[in-house]
Design a protein around this motif. Structure first.
Motif, PDB file in Angstrom:
ATOM      1  N   ILE A 157      -8.651 -50.746  -8.374  1.00 48.38           N
ATOM      2  CA  ILE A 157      -8.169 -49.796  -7.371  1.00 48.38           C
ATOM      3  C   ILE A 157      -8.993 -48.516  -7.393  1.00 48.38           C
ATOM      4  CG2 ILE A 157      -6.178 -48.433  -6.641  1.00 48.38           C
ATOM      5  CD1 ILE A 157      -4.392 -50.628  -7.734  1.00 48.38           C
ATOM      6  N   THR A 158      -9.331 -48.033  -8.580  1.00 48.46           N
ATOM      7  CA  THR A 158     -10.119 -46.792  -8.645  1.00 48.46           C
ATOM      8  C   THR A 158     -11.529 -46.999  -8.083  1.00 48.46           C
ATOM      9  OG1 THR A 158     -10.714 -47.345 -10.936  1.00 48.46           O
ATOM     10  CG2 THR A 158      -8.848 -45.863 -10.607  1.00 48.46           C
ATOM     11  N   LYS A 159     -12.081 -48.175  -8.283  1.00 48.88           N
ATOM     12  CA  LYS A 159     -13.396 -48.469  -7.708  1.00 48.88           C
ATOM     13  C   LYS A 159     -13.318 -48.470  -6.188  1.00 48.88           C
ATOM     14  CE  LYS A 159     -17.276 -51.701  -8.119  1.00 48.88           C
ATOM     15  NZ  LYS A 159     -17.752 -52.963  -8.741  1.00 48.88           N
ATOM     16  N   MET A 160     -12.241 -49.055  -5.642  1.00 48.03           N
ATOM     17  CA  MET A 160     -12.035 -49.059  -4.196  1.00 48.03           C
ATOM     18  C   MET A 160     -11.886 -47.639  -3.660  1.00 48.03           C
ATOM     19  SD  MET A 160      -9.189 -48.611  -1.959  1.00 48.03           S
ATOM     20  CE  MET A 160      -7.724 -49.273  -2.722  1.00 48.03           C
ATOM     21  N   LEU A 161     -11.112 -46.805  -4.368  1.00 50.95           N
ATOM     22  CA  LEU A 161     -10.912 -45.423  -3.936  1.00 50.95           C
ATOM     23  C   LEU A 161     -12.213 -44.619  -3.998  1.00 50.95           C
ATOM     24  CD1 LEU A 161      -7.490 -44.548  -5.596  1.00 50.95           C
ATOM     25  CD2 LEU A 161      -7.940 -44.793  -3.153  1.00 50.95           C
ATOM     26  N   GLN A 162     -13.024 -44.890  -4.995  1.00 48.20           N
ATOM     27  CA  GLN A 162     -14.291 -44.177  -5.130  1.00 48.20           C
ATOM     28  C   GLN A 162     -15.204 -44.468  -3.942  1.00 48.20           C
ATOM     29  OE1 GLN A 162     -16.145 -44.905  -8.916  1.00 48.20           O
ATOM     30  NE2 GLN A 162     -16.912 -42.809  -9.027  1.00 48.20           N
ATOM     31  N   LYS A 163     -15.232 -45.742  -3.509  1.00 52.71           N
ATOM     32  CA  LYS A 163     -16.027 -46.113  -2.342  1.00 52.71           C
ATOM     33  C   LYS A 163     -15.481 -45.449  -1.082  1.00 52.71           C
ATOM     34  CE  LYS A 163     -17.570 -50.661  -4.008  1.00 52.71           C
ATOM     35  NZ  LYS A 163     -17.494 -52.128  -3.802  1.00 52.71           N
ATOM     36  N   ALA A 164     -14.141 -45.402  -0.974  1.00 57.76           N
ATOM     37  CA  ALA A 164     -13.521 -44.789   0.202  1.00 57.76           C
ATOM     38  C   ALA A 164     -13.833 -43.293   0.270  1.00 57.76           C
ATOM     39  CB  ALA A 164     -12.016 -45.022   0.177  1.00 57.76           C
ATOM     40  N   MET A 165     -13.795 -42.607  -0.868  1.00 59.15           N
ATOM     41  CA  MET A 165     -14.107 -41.175  -0.892  1.00 59.15           C
ATOM     42  C   MET A 165     -15.570 -40.924  -0.560  1.00 59.15           C
ATOM     43  SD  MET A 165     -11.986 -39.976  -4.271  1.00 59.15           S
ATOM     44  CE  MET A 165     -10.249 -40.358  -4.426  1.00 59.15           C
ATOM     45  N   LEU A 166     -16.450 -41.798  -1.024  1.00 60.39           N
ATOM     46  CA  LEU A 166     -17.870 -41.659  -0.706  1.00 60.39           C
ATOM     47  C   LEU A 166     -18.101 -41.847   0.793  1.00 60.39           C
ATOM     48  CD1 LEU A 166     -20.703 -41.277  -1.943  1.00 60.39           C
ATOM     49  CD2 LEU A 166     -20.848 -43.774  -2.137  1.00 60.39           C
ATOM     50  N   LYS A 167     -17.389 -42.846   1.359  1.00 62.48           N
ATOM     51  CA  LYS A 167     -17.533 -43.120   2.787  1.00 62.48           C
ATOM     52  C   LYS A 167     -16.991 -41.968   3.627  1.00 62.48           C
ATOM     53  CE  LYS A 167     -16.673 -46.860   6.091  1.00 62.48           C
ATOM     54  NZ  LYS A 167     -15.991 -48.174   6.295  1.00 62.48           N
ATOM     55  N   ARG A 168     -15.925 -41.332   3.142  1.00 65.62           N
ATOM     56  CA  ARG A 168     -15.320 -40.211   3.861  1.00 65.62           C
ATOM     57  C   ARG A 168     -15.973 -38.863   3.504  1.00 65.62           C
ATOM     58  NH1 ARG A 168     -10.345 -39.938   7.062  1.00 65.62           N
ATOM     59  NH2 ARG A 168     -10.338 -41.947   8.088  1.00 65.62           N
ATOM     60  N   ASP A 169     -17.002 -38.896   2.674  1.00 67.63           N
ATOM     61  CA  ASP A 169     -17.737 -37.698   2.278  1.00 67.63           C
ATOM     62  C   ASP A 169     -16.817 -36.685   1.588  1.00 67.63           C
ATOM     63  OD1 ASP A 169     -20.004 -36.177   1.962  1.00 67.63           O
ATOM     64  OD2 ASP A 169     -19.766 -35.134   3.878  1.00 67.63           O
ATOM     65  N   ILE A 170     -15.986 -37.200   0.682  1.00 67.92           N
ATOM     66  CA  ILE A 170     -15.113 -36.321  -0.098  1.00 67.92           C
ATOM     67  C   ILE A 170     -15.799 -36.062  -1.428  1.00 67.92           C
ATOM     68  CG2 ILE A 170     -12.866 -36.116  -1.231  1.00 67.92           C
ATOM     69  CD1 ILE A 170     -11.716 -37.949   0.890  1.00 67.92           C
ATOM     70  N   HIS A 171     -16.165 -34.819  -1.681  1.00 64.65           N
ATOM     71  CA  HIS A 171     -16.884 -34.470  -2.890  1.00 64.65           C
ATOM     72  C   HIS A 171     -15.925 -33.955  -3.949  1.00 64.65           C
ATOM     73  CE1 HIS A 171     -16.446 -30.665  -0.735  1.00 64.65           C
ATOM     74  NE2 HIS A 171     -16.531 -30.077  -1.924  1.00 64.65           N
ATOM     75  N   ILE A 172     -16.371 -33.972  -5.173  1.00 59.51           N
ATOM     76  CA  ILE A 172     -15.575 -33.440  -6.274  1.00 59.51           C
ATOM     77  C   ILE A 172     -15.562 -31.923  -6.161  1.00 59.51           C
ATOM     78  CG2 ILE A 172     -15.346 -33.270  -8.776  1.00 59.51           C
ATOM     79  CD1 ILE A 172     -16.864 -35.896  -8.982  1.00 59.51           C
ATOM     80  N   PRO A 173     -14.406 -31.297  -6.021  1.00 60.03           N
ATOM     81  CA  PRO A 173     -14.361 -29.836  -5.842  1.00 60.03           C
ATOM     82  C   PRO A 173     -14.844 -29.087  -7.069  1.00 60.03           C
ATOM     83  CG  PRO A 173     -12.148 -30.714  -6.169  1.00 60.03           C
ATOM     84  CD  PRO A 173     -13.062 -31.895  -6.040  1.00 60.03           C
ATOM     85  N   GLU A 174     -15.525 -27.981  -6.826  1.00 58.99           N
ATOM     86  CA  GLU A 174     -15.976 -27.121  -7.923  1.00 58.99           C
ATOM     87  C   GLU A 174     -14.808 -26.278  -8.424  1.00 58.99           C
ATOM     88  OE1 GLU A 174     -18.906 -27.325  -9.157  1.00 58.99           O
ATOM     89  OE2 GLU A 174     -19.788 -28.671  -7.638  1.00 58.99           O
ATOM     90  N   GLU A 175     -15.021 -25.581  -9.533  1.00 55.30           N
ATOM     91  CA  GLU A 175     -13.964 -24.768 -10.129  1.00 55.30           C
ATOM     92  C   GLU A 175     -13.479 -23.674  -9.178  1.00 55.30           C
ATOM     93  OE1 GLU A 175     -12.422 -25.138 -12.958  1.00 55.30           O
ATOM     94  OE2 GLU A 175     -13.558 -26.902 -13.564  1.00 55.30           O
ATOM     95  N   ASN A 176     -14.409 -23.100  -8.404  1.00 53.52           N
ATOM     96  CA  ASN A 176     -14.045 -21.982  -7.529  1.00 53.52           C
ATOM     97  C   ASN A 176     -13.962 -22.408  -6.063  1.00 53.52           C
ATOM     98  OD1 ASN A 176     -16.702 -22.504  -7.173  1.00 53.52           O
ATOM     99  ND2 ASN A 176     -17.440 -20.383  -7.403  1.00 53.52           N
ATOM    100  N   ASP A 177     -13.860 -23.719  -5.810  1.00 53.36           N
ATOM    101  CA  ASP A 177     -13.799 -24.219  -4.438  1.00 53.36           C
ATOM    102  C   ASP A 177     -12.347 -24.232  -3.978  1.00 53.36           C
ATOM    103  OD1 ASP A 177     -14.185 -25.353  -2.020  1.00 53.36           O
ATOM    104  OD2 ASP A 177     -14.895 -27.288  -2.740  1.00 53.36           O
ATOM    105  N   ASN A 178     -11.938 -23.181  -3.289  1.00 56.13           N
ATOM    106  CA  ASN A 178     -10.553 -23.077  -2.803  1.00 56.13           C
ATOM    107  C   ASN A 178     -10.457 -23.151  -1.292  1.00 56.13           C
ATOM    108  OD1 ASN A 178      -9.553 -22.668  -5.432  1.00 56.13           O
ATOM    109  ND2 ASN A 178     -10.173 -20.511  -5.342  1.00 56.13           N
ATOM    110  N   GLY A 179     -11.564 -23.454  -0.616  1.00 55.41           N
ATOM    111  CA  GLY A 179     -11.543 -23.465   0.847  1.00 55.41           C
ATOM    112  C   GLY A 179     -10.924 -24.716   1.435  1.00 55.41           C
TER     113      GLY A 179
END
Length: 315
Positions: free
Chosen positions: A181-203
């Motif tokens: 399931i986590t592998k599937m979610l990782q592919k979905a996030m990549l496809k949706r261009d969801i990046h890992i938020p930085e520490e100060n990324d509050n936007g």
């Protein structure tokens, strides 16, 4: 039988009555000669009040309680009833089981306090949220399908975006573990261009993944993926509250009606192809009344091009 006996006592011919109720005369008169006695349940075997040593000597429960108190005064004071059972067997050569020792310890009020079970992965309960754009809330669940040839089931894990109804990712296979399931979610996030938020990324609001309490979602692997690796928020719905996962439940209902019930899966490969084709159709072509008769992909593209009026969903 009782009905027939009442009519015979009322004066009706026995042969005629017994023929009507389909009871043999021999059976009827045998029952009259040998009335059945109702047995009253006594609640099990009475407590004997003693145990025996290995040599066959009787030891009364009162004496065993004295043994327990002696043991509790020594080094065995830290023992629970299971180890006290072993101590009785070793020290006093008793033939005794742990259930009886538990009962005697309970009578003496010397039971050790039970340790509290600590939940490895504390649950964060789902709550009502406002969804104003895609990639804010994904709902995830698992459904089963049946393959005729092997008489076995396969798993389908699907994730849906609550805002645009797109099935952002799915996994199908004969086993379904957290790593799949986590592998599937990782592919979905990549496809949706969801990046890992930085520490100060509050936007940008953090992605929330909502699931039920299945073992895959309660695992340490899934927790580490959400909290440590991808920095997304994982929340689980309370038991018996599928309404909090209504969008993925609705998709699985549509999938059952429009895909599973219309196809007989001959092999696993056939099942996977049919499911893949249907999900492609669902995302790209199927009309959705809640999306103003657009497909999920069309609705998502309109949102990207700012062609939609602002919409707020509460889930």
């Amino acid at each position: 039988m009782e009905f027939a006996h009442e009519w015979i006592l009322a004066g009706f011919p026995a042969t005629r009555v017994l023929n009507i109720v389909s009871v043999y005369r021999s059976t009827y008169y045998n029952r009259l000669s040998h009335p059945q006695v109702k047995r009253v349940s006594t609640g099990g075997r009475p407590i004997p009040g003693y145990s025996r040593t290995k040599k066959g000597k009787k030891v009364k429960d009162t004496k065993i309680k004295e043994y327990l108190m002696v043991l509790m005064e020594g080094e065995e004071a830290v023992y629970g009833y299971r180890k006290l059972t072993k101590a009785l067997r070793k020290t006093y050569h008793l033939i005794i089981n742990k259930k009886k020792v538990y009962r005697l310890c309970k009578d003496l009020d010397i039971l050790m306090p039970q340790r509290e079970k600590k939940q490895k992965y504390p649950r964060k309960l789902a709550r009502n949220r406002e969804v104003t754009a895609p990639n804010q809330l994904w709902q995830l669940d698992i459904k089963y399908g049946y393959v005729l040839s092997s008489r076995r089931y396969f798993f389908l894990a699907s994730a849906i975006d609550v805002y645009d109804r797109t099935i952002v990712g799915h996994y199908r296979g004969t086993v379904c573990e957290a790593k799949h399931i986590t592998k599937m979610l990782q592919k979905a996030m990549l496809k949706r261009d969801i990046h890992i938020p930085e520490e100060n990324d509050n936007g940008t609001p953090k992605l929330i993944i909502r699931t039920d309490n299945g073992p895959q979602f309660c695992s340490n692997h899934f927790r580490a993926f959400c909290a440590d690796q991808m920095k997304v928020e994982h929340e689980r719905i309370p038991p018996k509250s599928p309404n909090l996962n209504a969008y993925i439940e609705s998709f699985h209902s549509v999938l059952e009606r429009e895909c599973y019930q219309r196809n007989e899966f001959i092999t696993f490969e056939h099942a996977y192809k049919v499911v893949d084709d249907y999900i492609t159709f669902y995302n790209e072509e199927r009309f959705h009344g809640s999306l103003k008769d657009a497909s999920p992909h069309e609705y998502f593209e309109k949102w990207q091009n700012n062609q939609l009026e602002p919409l707020k969903l509460t889930m």
